[in-house]
Motif scaffolding. Structure first.
Motif, mmCIF file in Angstrom:
data_model
loop_
_atom_site.group_PDB
_atom_site.id
_atom_site.type_symbol
_atom_site.label_atom_id
_atom_site.label_comp_id
_atom_site.label_asym_id
_atom_site.label_seq_id
_atom_site.Cartn_x
_atom_site.Cartn_y
_atom_site.Cartn_z
ATOM 1 N N ARG A 1 1.736 3.416 -3.147
ATOM 2 C CA ARG A 1 1.141 2.364 -3.986
ATOM 3 C C ARG A 1 -0.060 2.898 -4.764
ATOM 4 O O ARG A 1 -0.266 2.532 -5.923
ATOM 5 C CB ARG A 1 0.740 1.168 -3.125
ATOM 6 N N MET A 2 -0.838 3.770 -4.158
ATOM 7 C CA MET A 2 -1.966 4.384 -4.861
ATOM 8 C C MET A 2 -1.477 5.236 -6.028
ATOM 9 O O MET A 2 -2.039 5.192 -7.126
ATOM 10 C CB MET A 2 -2.786 5.229 -3.886
ATOM 11 N N LEU B 1 1.040 3.035 1.627
ATOM 12 C CA LEU B 1 -0.225 2.931 0.907
ATOM 13 C C LEU B 1 -0.376 4.061 -0.110
ATOM 14 O O LEU B 1 -0.787 3.831 -1.258
ATOM 15 C CB LEU B 1 -1.398 2.953 1.885
ATOM 16 N N SER B 2 -0.045 5.270 0.289
ATOM 17 C CA SER B 2 -0.177 6.424 -0.607
ATOM 18 C C SER B 2 0.718 6.281 -1.832
ATOM 19 O O SER B 2 0.328 6.642 -2.954
ATOM 20 C CB SER B 2 0.165 7.718 0.139
ATOM 21 N N ASN C 1 0.721 11.753 3.963
ATOM 22 C CA ASN C 1 0.080 10.833 3.020
ATOM 23 C C ASN C 1 -0.291 11.544 1.727
ATOM 24 O O ASN C 1 -0.015 11.043 0.634
ATOM 25 C CB ASN C 1 -1.166 10.219 3.648
ATOM 26 N N ARG D 1 -10.649 6.672 -0.723
ATOM 27 C CA ARG D 1 -9.901 5.471 -1.100
ATOM 28 C C ARG D 1 -8.893 5.082 -0.024
ATOM 29 O O ARG D 1 -8.727 3.907 0.302
ATOM 30 C CB ARG D 1 -9.182 5.710 -2.422
ATOM 31 N N PHE D 2 -8.233 6.084 0.541
ATOM 32 C CA PHE D 2 -7.226 5.841 1.574
ATOM 33 C C PHE D 2 -7.882 5.239 2.820
ATOM 34 O O PHE D 2 -7.379 4.270 3.389
ATOM 35 C CB PHE D 2 -6.536 7.166 1.923
ATOM 36 N N GLN D 3 -9.010 5.804 3.213
ATOM 37 C CA GLN D 3 -9.673 5.355 4.440
ATOM 38 C C GLN D 3 -10.202 3.930 4.321
ATOM 39 O O GLN D 3 -10.258 3.199 5.308
ATOM 40 C CB GLN D 3 -10.800 6.310 4.810
ATOM 41 N N GLU D 4 -10.586 3.538 3.127
ATOM 42 C CA GLU D 4 -11.062 2.171 2.915
ATOM 43 C C GLU D 4 -9.977 1.149 3.253
ATOM 44 O O GLU D 4 -10.277 0.031 3.676
ATOM 45 C CB GLU D 4 -11.514 1.999 1.460
ATOM 46 N N LYS D 5 -8.721 1.536 3.071
ATOM 47 C CA LYS D 5 -7.594 0.638 3.357
ATOM 48 C C LYS D 5 -7.038 0.824 4.767
ATOM 49 O O LYS D 5 -6.687 -0.151 5.438
ATOM 50 C CB LYS D 5 -6.469 0.882 2.346
ATOM 51 N N MET D 6 -6.943 2.093 5.232
ATOM 52 C CA MET D 6 -6.265 2.388 6.490
ATOM 53 C C MET D 6 -7.209 2.533 7.679
ATOM 54 O O MET D 6 -6.777 2.497 8.827
ATOM 55 C CB MET D 6 -5.446 3.682 6.349
#
Length: 363
Positions: free
Chosen positions: A57-58, A54-55, A309, A296-301
């Motif tokens: 991709r961000m 995820l990181s 990360n 932003r990370f927490q919204e996905k994970m």
């Protein structure tokens, strides 16, 4: 009649140029590929795995909307199973067949070192975002390798320095039997001796151990005041949980876990980890930049990011900036640019990190 080569080229004229153009155009539009070879199913999954992906991709999306040099940026992912042979095979295929330009090497140090060794031969950039062995930037270093996390020197030494008067007492080690355990033990032991302390014993355990009873019993019998659990991921979580169940802390022993990470604390719980001191190179609530990234990370994970990360986001961003500045994906040119240019990701409040000639990122 046989036509001479020079005559053929003259006859074709502009046609020869036209035939070459498709290949040139292809090289200019081919995606720039990043490979994330990490642990998706094993004991380091929470530290690396989906959060690492995820990181990355961000970072890709944040860089010009996913393009550099006018070319799209593509991410491919793979599970190294924490095994050197698996990491070697995947790395060879990615570089030779899939034409990967840069690799993120997560999971166990054994697997990541194997991937870096292959990539070094092919002049491919590698970045290590998680807690791994000092070997990456020492005896097994690569001109194209970059280590973005605290390593098996920084973590153990910091743990001893943060122990205060305990550093002068008796210590016992329960360590993972791999390169991290070996190098970390040596560093920790040297720091203890410098402080006037004593190492009274040590025991090694294989990766992915489930039963620590015999190891804990040896620590209890050793007369040590401090017990060190030198491992990480699920291994460390199990060890700390069982140490509490066996009453190690209740018996007056101090527990030290040099490679305890934020994600490990979340997994083990505060009841198990309360009172423990640990060193870390990234914290999601350190400043405005880390908090914005964490949101932003927490919204996905569903959780805040850990060090690997944040590190991999900064590493990929730095790599893409170097490609843009060097105007090429050539490993030698990009590596030189990465070591020269400043790190612009503002995740660290004590000034921007720097990169040593051996690829060691220093905070």
């Amino acid at each position: 009649m046989t036509m001479q080569r020079r005559t053929l080229l003259k006859t074709l004229g502009g046609g020869a140029t036209a035939l070459a153009m498709p290949g040139l155009a292809l090289s200019q539009t081919r995606p720039i590929k990043i490979g994330d070879l990490t642990d998706y199913t094993g004991l380091y999954r929470d530290t690396n795995g989906p959060g690492e992906e995820l990181s990355i991709r961000m970072a890709i999306q944040d860089f010009n909307g996913g393009k550099v040099l006018g070319r799209p940026i593509e991410l491919i992912v793979g599970d190294n199973l924490n095994k050197a042979d698996v990491a070697t095979d995947i790395t060879k295929r990615w570089i030779e067949v899939d034409k990967v330009d840069m690799m993120v090497c997560g999971g166990s140090s054994v697997a990541a070192l194997a991937a870096q060794a292959v990539a070094r031969e092919k002049s491919v950039i590698t970045c290590m975002p998680a807690a791994t062995a000092i070997n990456f930037t020492e005896q097994d270093c690569s001109p194209y390798g970059f280590h973005w996390s605290v390593d098996s020197y920084g973590y153990p030494r910091s743990a001893v320095l943060a122990s205060g008067d305990n550093a002068k007492k008796k210590w016992f080690f329960i360590s993972i039997d791999n390169v991290v355990g070996q190098t970390g033990n040596a560093v920790c032991s040297a720091a203890i001796q410098e402080a006037g302390g004593q190492v009274v014993g040590q025991v090694k355990h294989p990766i992915n151990t489930t039963d620590y009873a015999s190891f804990i019993a040896q620590a209890q019998a050793s007369g040590a005041d401090v017990v060190v659990f030198l491992s990480s991921g699920t291994d460390l979580i199990r060890a700390l949980t069982q140490a509490r169940e066996f009453g190690l802390q209740a018996a007056g022993k101090t527990i030290v876990a040099p490679i305890l990470t934020y994600t490990d604390i979340l997994a083990a719980g505060l009841e198990v980890t309360q009172g423990m001191r640990f060193a870390e190179g990234f914290y999601w609530n350190a400043n405005d930049a880390t908090r914005a990234f964490a949101k932003r990370f927490q919204e996905k994970m569903g959780r805040a990011p850990g060090a690997s990360n944040g590190n991999v986001y900064a590493a990929v961003t730095h790599y893409l900036q170097a490609v843009q500045a060097a105007k090429t994906t050539d490993g030698k040119a990009v590596a030189a640019q990465m070591k020269k240019q400043p790190i612009t990701t503002r995740f660290w409040s004590n000034g921007a990190p720097t990169i040593r000639p051996n690829g060691r990122v220093v905070y």
